[in-house]
Scaffold this motif. Sequence first.
Motif, short mmCIF file in Angstrom:
data_model
loop_
_atom_site.label_atom_id
_atom_site.label_comp_id
_atom_site.label_asym_id
_atom_site.label_seq_id
_atom_site.Cartn_x
_atom_site.Cartn_y
_atom_site.Cartn_z
N THR A 69 0.84 -1.20 0.00
CA THR A 69 0.00 0.00 0.00
C THR A 69 0.87 1.25 0.00
N LEU A 70 1.85 1.29 0.88
CA LEU A 70 2.72 2.46 0.97
C LEU A 70 3.64 2.57 -0.24
N SER A 71 4.06 1.44 -0.79
CA SER A 71 4.87 1.46 -2.00
C SER A 71 4.07 2.07 -3.16
N GLY A 72 2.81 1.64 -3.29
CA GLY A 72 1.96 2.19 -4.34
C GLY A 72 1.71 3.68 -4.16
N LEU A 73 1.47 4.10 -2.91
CA LEU A 73 1.25 5.53 -2.65
C LEU A 73 2.50 6.35 -2.94
N SER A 74 3.65 5.79 -2.64
CA SER A 74 4.90 6.53 -2.92
C SER A 74 5.09 6.73 -4.42
N VAL A 75 4.72 5.74 -5.21
CA VAL A 75 4.83 5.86 -6.66
C VAL A 75 3.89 6.95 -7.17
N LEU A 76 2.69 7.00 -6.63
CA LEU A 76 1.69 7.94 -7.12
C LEU A 76 1.89 9.36 -6.60
N LEU A 77 2.43 9.50 -5.38
CA LEU A 77 2.47 10.81 -4.74
C LEU A 77 3.84 11.47 -4.71
N PHE A 78 4.91 10.68 -4.72
CA PHE A 78 6.25 11.27 -4.67
C PHE A 78 6.68 11.69 -6.08
N LEU B 129 -7.36 0.42 6.68
CA LEU B 129 -7.71 -0.94 7.08
C LEU B 129 -6.52 -1.65 7.72
N CYS B 130 -5.33 -1.42 7.17
CA CYS B 130 -4.12 -2.02 7.76
C CYS B 130 -3.86 -1.47 9.16
N LEU B 131 -4.00 -0.17 9.31
CA LEU B 131 -3.81 0.43 10.63
C LEU B 131 -4.78 -0.17 11.64
N ALA B 132 -6.05 -0.21 11.26
CA ALA B 132 -7.07 -0.75 12.17
C ALA B 132 -6.80 -2.22 12.45
N GLY B 133 -6.47 -2.99 11.41
CA GLY B 133 -6.22 -4.42 11.60
C GLY B 133 -5.05 -4.68 12.52
N LEU B 134 -3.96 -3.95 12.34
CA LEU B 134 -2.78 -4.15 13.17
C LEU B 134 -3.06 -3.78 14.62
N LEU B 135 -3.70 -2.64 14.83
CA LEU B 135 -3.95 -2.17 16.20
C LEU B 135 -4.98 -3.05 16.91
N LEU B 136 -5.98 -3.52 16.18
CA LEU B 136 -6.99 -4.37 16.80
C LEU B 136 -6.45 -5.78 17.07
N THR B 137 -5.54 -6.23 16.22
CA THR B 137 -4.95 -7.56 16.44
C THR B 137 -4.05 -7.57 17.66
N ASP B 138 -3.20 -6.56 17.76
CA ASP B 138 -2.33 -6.42 18.94
C ASP B 138 -1.88 -4.97 19.02
N LEU B 139 -2.29 -4.28 20.06
CA LEU B 139 -2.05 -2.84 20.16
C LEU B 139 -0.56 -2.52 20.13
N VAL C 36 -5.30 6.52 -5.53
CA VAL C 36 -4.87 7.03 -4.22
C VAL C 36 -5.97 6.80 -3.19
N ALA C 37 -7.22 7.02 -3.58
CA ALA C 37 -8.33 6.81 -2.64
C ALA C 37 -8.43 5.34 -2.21
N ILE C 38 -8.28 4.43 -3.17
CA ILE C 38 -8.34 3.00 -2.84
C ILE C 38 -7.19 2.62 -1.92
N LEU C 39 -5.99 3.10 -2.24
CA LEU C 39 -4.83 2.79 -1.40
C LEU C 39 -4.96 3.41 -0.02
N ALA C 40 -5.58 4.58 0.07
CA ALA C 40 -5.81 5.20 1.38
C ALA C 40 -6.74 4.34 2.23
N VAL C 41 -7.73 3.72 1.60
CA VAL C 41 -8.63 2.81 2.33
C VAL C 41 -7.85 1.59 2.80
N PHE C 42 -7.01 1.05 1.95
CA PHE C 42 -6.15 -0.07 2.36
C PHE C 42 -5.28 0.32 3.55
N PHE C 43 -4.72 1.53 3.50
CA PHE C 43 -3.86 2.00 4.58
C PHE C 43 -4.63 2.05 5.90
#
Length: 257
Positions: A150-159, A190-200, A181-188
């Motif tokens: 997700t972050l690799s894709g965003l870096s290609v599109l935004l940097f 979801l990843c944040l929420a998934g990681l924090l909910l799995t183990d803070l 960018v909008a789709i990748l932002a949603v992935f981002f």
Amino acid sequence: MNLVRSFVTAFSMFSKLPVPTLKWRDDNMRYMLAMFPFVGAVVGLFVWAWLWISEALGFGALLRAAGLTLLPVAVTGGIHLDGFCDTSDALASHAPAERKREILKDPHTGAFAVISVVAYLILYFALSTELQVSARTPLLLGAMFVLSRTLSGLSVLLFAPNGGKGLLSTFKNAAEKQVSVAILAVFFLLCLAGLLLTDLYLGAAMIAAAVLCVLYLFFMARRQFGGMSGDLAGYFLQLGELCMLAAMILIQKVVFQ
């Protein structure tokens, strides 16, 4: 249909999985970068299957770690490690930015690339032997593979690009930028929420490591190469996964022991 074709093209480009081969047309690549995280999800599924097999058959830490190290390379065909090698060669040259960009395009493998990739794989393997596996581990690792892409894709599109005419230029020009960018932002998110909910604690450490790698990529790409390239995106992906794994294990050692 564009989303489906972009999905197939993403797997055709960024994995070795058997998928239909589509022509390299702009409409087939329009949302390819937005579909990139799905490749990470499939890598996560293979890793989950390996962890399950390792537990079921009673594999030792070394054999389990070997699978964790080699499976992502096998699924992707090493395409991101190729970018890691090229970037390592260029950085080790200490040459001006223009010369570094030429090294990225050079098909030959230099000594520093070999040294770097061997060191990378040894370190990844060593970290994997220290991994404390639980029911949450496959979820954390799966989110790691999705977040790195997700972050690799965003870096290609935004940097800002370095002005080269490689694959990054092709992907970026073909992309429907705002939607991707909008789709990748949603992935981002979801990843944040998934990681924090799995183990803070583990999730927060992995997110922090990923963000630090993005910041490093931004400044390094601009200063050392004059902007982003496809090789730098691959370099970041490998570095980000290594740092997230290291952060995960560090917190396991510090907090849970």
